[in-house]
Scaffold this active site. Structure first.
Site, PDB file in Angstrom:
ATOM      1  N   ALA A  62       7.513   6.443   4.252  1.00  0.00           N
ATOM      2  CA  ALA A  62       8.633   6.974   4.824  1.00  0.00           C
ATOM      3  C   ALA A  62       9.259   5.715   5.582  1.00  0.00           C
ATOM      4  O   ALA A  62       8.551   4.785   5.947  1.00  0.00           O
ATOM      5  CB  ALA A  62       8.185   7.964   5.995  1.00  0.00           C
ATOM      6  N   GLY A 103       3.874   7.987   2.192  1.00  0.00           N
ATOM      7  CA  GLY A 103       4.825   8.725   1.752  1.00  0.00           C
ATOM      8  C   GLY A 103       5.101   8.303  -0.101  1.00  0.00           C
ATOM      9  O   GLY A 103       5.137   9.119  -0.733  1.00  0.00           O
ATOM     10  N   GLU A 106       2.191   9.875  -1.642  1.00  0.00           N
ATOM     11  CA  GLU A 106       2.259  11.282  -1.707  1.00  0.00           C
ATOM     12  C   GLU A 106       3.457  11.591  -2.988  1.00  0.00           C
ATOM     13  O   GLU A 106       2.992  12.464  -3.369  1.00  0.00           O
ATOM     14  CB  GLU A 106       2.901  11.655  -0.269  1.00  0.00           C
ATOM     15  CG  GLU A 106       1.607  11.740   0.733  1.00  0.00           C
ATOM     16  CD  GLU A 106       2.219  12.176   2.125  1.00  0.00           C
ATOM     17  OE1 GLU A 106       3.138  11.367   2.485  1.00  0.00           O
ATOM     18  OE2 GLU A 106       1.653  13.028   2.732  1.00  0.00           O
ATOM     19  N   GLU A 126      -1.263   6.661   7.598  1.00  0.00           N
ATOM     20  CA  GLU A 126      -0.682   7.360   8.756  1.00  0.00           C
ATOM     21  C   GLU A 126      -1.600   7.434   9.866  1.00  0.00           C
ATOM     22  O   GLU A 126      -1.042   7.442  11.330  1.00  0.00           O
ATOM     23  CB  GLU A 126      -0.379   8.853   8.406  1.00  0.00           C
ATOM     24  CG  GLU A 126       0.844   9.113   7.382  1.00  0.00           C
ATOM     25  CD  GLU A 126       0.603   8.775   5.979  1.00  0.00           C
ATOM     26  OE1 GLU A 126      -0.585   8.410   5.362  1.00  0.00           O
ATOM     27  OE2 GLU A 126       1.460   9.057   4.965  1.00  0.00           O
TER      28      GLU A 126
END
Ligand code: NAD
Length: 705
Positions: A62, A103, A106, A126
């Protein structure tokens, strides 16, 4: 448009995306990705899709800048991208090289297949920002890697070599050849195989089951471990809860649980502190008034003057970086001791199994001990680490000025002396800079780079680059007594001694601030650093009229020979072979006698007051340092305290902590402390910047409201 390049080859649509440097999944990139995926699904010329980074890396996750605002959940968010992938009737292959982190991983897990280059690094970092993966990572990773593997990846937060996962369903094919070619070939194989058997559903991580016969025991073990190791950090436990949901619940219910766990963490002070540190580390590299293309001088050899505690530790940094390093001393005996100190560091590492003998020897071979200035004249950088005495420094710098080649950088490791005065001993003050290492210099991360009034931009830029090369966290400080860190710690120590006078014991004071999260309280810290060091600094400050009150107890302690751990006794007693601090009856008597001689009443000081007085003494001085522009920004002060003084990481540093309490409240408590008639006169006058920000509703790290 412009972030995703669309092409079709061999019946496979290739979506090559990029958002330099690391392809973070910003709002703009998400929009384009969805559009390109939909285009490929509709494209009759394409039977499969390949998602690949166009610039040698997949995606680092992200966009962390979107974390603080609402950007991350601005539609379409990353879950929307994944929903489009879930619905794709055509196989989607993630082609991963470089990194797939957070992300990014993911996203790769939401594709049907993953073709991964053997050199790639995968991870879900994270936890390092105080949160959990929030785009299905906690649900898909256990399905692809199993419970134990997923916990290891998520709890460590480390980027791990893809080769570790070669045999798991996380990777469908590991390749060492050109990734794009390999991924297109893989996709074409999938298409051909599906032609033979079109009824087979496309594989999706979400449709897999987590199989773990020892689930309960494994989760229990993990919970116990993280409770012990990460007491103050809520994210690791939440990761375990989310993995439990992945194992027990259907995918969509698990996703809801992930979201439920994610939200409060994102808003937590711990995550805010960790994200603050992430940005602080990047901000510290920017130096005011230094153009980004400032040239850097080459440093291929280094000379250290003085082989004492600091000189030896500093030398180790450069030896470890493979840089030939001279060590210059006044006499053979001192030189031998200096070399012995360096050797001891390496012997220790070999003994602990952290380094093999051959490596230790190759590093020692880079060390060049000498007694002659003539030997070091060609070094690119010289760092002086002799006694903290202006007279000695003057002699050394005059000598360096006469000896060193033009363009050599002349650095001083002084803790408290005026770098501008030291620079003025030379004909080349533009080449002089402070490089303030912390003890033990081969271990401590912090390096204060002290910018003199005349330090050249090139010299500063070189110092910053060098810090990176020797893996230090560099923070620029202006010239003042103690620079950023020690100037603040002096206030903190003054309060510690003041509370001792007022009735608290060293162990009460240490315990209170250690309870707040400091690695070590002021008295244990002073015993470790050597009480004689602060004693000598105080004597100079008395002489210069910089200290209003004498620290009678602390001075007497040193005059009794209680220098700290190294002399077996300081504020505490130490037993041979045991570094634990034991309360000392001698110190107890010394304190009692001095209190009686002063004739003032004493009282028990509550824990909370001890913490307020210690932490706010740092904050108030930090505010002055910021206002005087000694520090470039509040986050630099935080970094100094996190990397050099054991301030609790999860609180983000003193200035960030003050921001989280609220500056209005901080100023209010400081004014309350000022009403104690026993305290040092004038100590608790709020710094003007603090008073102003408090009145405006502003914050140190965010400026005015
Ligand atoms: P130290 O007493 O352990 O070592 C000083 C060394 O310098 C001795 O080995 C001495 O023989 C040598 N020396 C003295 N005069 C010399 C000269 N003219 N030429 C060459 N060598 C000479 O001291 P230290 O603790 O290593 O401190 C050195 C410097 O680093 C001081 O300026 C100190 O303020 C600073 N510093 C110390 C610490 C700390 O925690 N000890 C931390 C940061 C900075």
């Amino acid at each position: 448009m412009g972030h995703v390049e669309y092409s079709v080859s061999d019946g496979v649509a290739v979506l090559a995306f990029q958002l330099p440097p690391v392809n973070s999944l910003s709002h703009a990139l998400r929009i384009e990705l969805i559009a390109a995926i939909e285009r490929a699904i509709a494209d009759e010329a394409a039977a499969a899709l390949v998602l690949i980074g166009a610039n040698g890396t997949f995606c680092a996750g992200a966009d962390i800048k979107e974390f603080s605002g609402s950007g991350m959940w601005r539609e379409p968010h990353i879950l929307d991208v994944m929903a489009v992938l879930d619905d794709s009737p055509k196989p989607v292959v993630a082609a991963v090289e470089g990194v797939a982190l957070g992300g990014g991983l993911e996203l790769a897990m939401a594709c049907h297949y993953r073709v991964v280059h053997a050199g790639a690094k995968l991870g879900l970092p994270e936890v390092k920002l105080g949160i959990i993966p929030g785009a299905g990572g906690t649900q898909r990773l256990p399905r692809l890697l199993g419970v134990e593997g997923a916990l290891n990846v998520m709890l460590s937060g480390e980027p791990l070599p893809a080769t570790l996962f070669a045999k798991s369903p996380l990777i469908d094919r590991l390749v060492e050849t050109d990734l794009r070619v390999a991924a297109v070939a893989f996709a074409a194989e999938v298409v051909a195989a599906r032609r033979a058997d079109a009824s087979k559903p496309l594989p999706r991580a979400r449709d897999r089951k987590v199989r773990e016969p020892n689930l309960e025991a494994l989760l229990q073990f993990a919970r116990n471990s993280v409770r012990a190791a990460f007491k103050e950090y809520p994210a690791p436990l939440a990761i375990i809860d989310a993995v439990q949901a992945a194992a027990r619940l259907p995918f969509d219910a698990g996703m809801a649980e992930e979201r439920r766990l994610f939200e409060p963490l994102m808003a937590s002070p711990v995550s805010k502190a960790l994200r603050h540190i992430f940005f602080a580390e990047r901000a510290a590299q920017r130096v005011d008034g230094l153009p980004s293309k400032t040239p850097v001088r080459e440093v291929k050899s280094v000379a250290i003057i003085g082989g004492g505690t600091m000189g030896a530790g500093i030398a180790v940094n450069f030896l470890n970086a493979g840089i030939p390093t001279f060590m210059l001393e006044v006499a053979q005996e001192a030189l031998d001791r200096g070399v012995g100190r360096v050797r001891d560091v390496y012997l220790g590492q070999v003994k602990k199994g952290r380094m093999d003998q051959a490596k230790a020897e190759s590093r020692m071979a880079l060390l060049k001990p000498t007694l002659a200035y003539a030997d070091i004249g060609g070094a690119d950088l010289v760092i002086e680490a002799v006694f903290e005495d202006m007279g000695v420094k003057e002699k050394v710098f005059r000598q360096l000025d006469a000896t060193m080649k033009p363009g050599a950088i002349l650095a001083t490791n002084t803790s408290t002396l005026d770098v501008d005065r030291i620079a003025a001993f030379t004909q080349r003050p533009q080449d002089v800079v402070g490089l303030h290492f912390f003890s033990p210099a081969n271990v401590m991360k912090l390096l204060e780079v002290v910018r003199g009034a005349k330090t050249a931009p090139e010299v500063l830029a070189t110092a910053m680059a060098l810090a990176k090369a020797i893996r230090k966290t560099a923070v620029v400080s202006g010239v003042c007594d103690g620079f950023i860190g020690n100037r603040m710690i002096n206030q903190y120590f003054a309060q510690s001694l003041q509370m001792l006078d007022e009735g608290a014991s060293p162990q009460e004071i240490d315990a209170a601030i250690e309870g707040f999260g400091f690695a070590m309280g002021p008295f244990r810290m002073s015993d470790l650093a050597g009480n004689d060091i602060s004693y000598h600094i105080r004597q100079r400050q008395y002489a210069e009229g910089k200290l209003k009150a004498r620290a009678v107890i602390a001075d007497k302690l040193v005059e009794m020979g209680r220098n700290g751990q190294k002399s077996g006794a300081g504020w505490y007693d130490y037993r041979p072979g045991d570094r634990n601090a034991h309360p000392s009856p001698v110190v107890e008597k010394l304190v009692a006698d001095e209190r009686a001689a002063a004739g003032t009443a004493t009282r028990r000081i509550p824990k909370e007051e001890i913490v307020d007085r210690l932490v706010y003494s740092l904050v108030n001085e930090g505010a002055r340092i910021l206002e005087e522009r000694i520090a470039q920004r509040a986050s630099d002060i935080d970094l100094v305290y996190l990397t050099g003084y054991g301030f609790p990481v999860w609180r983000g540093g003193p200035m960030q902590y003050a921001d989280s309490v609220g500056l209005y409240e901080v100023a209010r408590r400081i004014r309350k402390l000022a009403s104690n008639p026993r305290d040092i006169p004038g100590f608790w006058t709020p710094a003007p910047l603090l008073a102003r920000l408090a009145a405006e509703g502003g914050s140190f790290n965010g400026g005015a409201a």
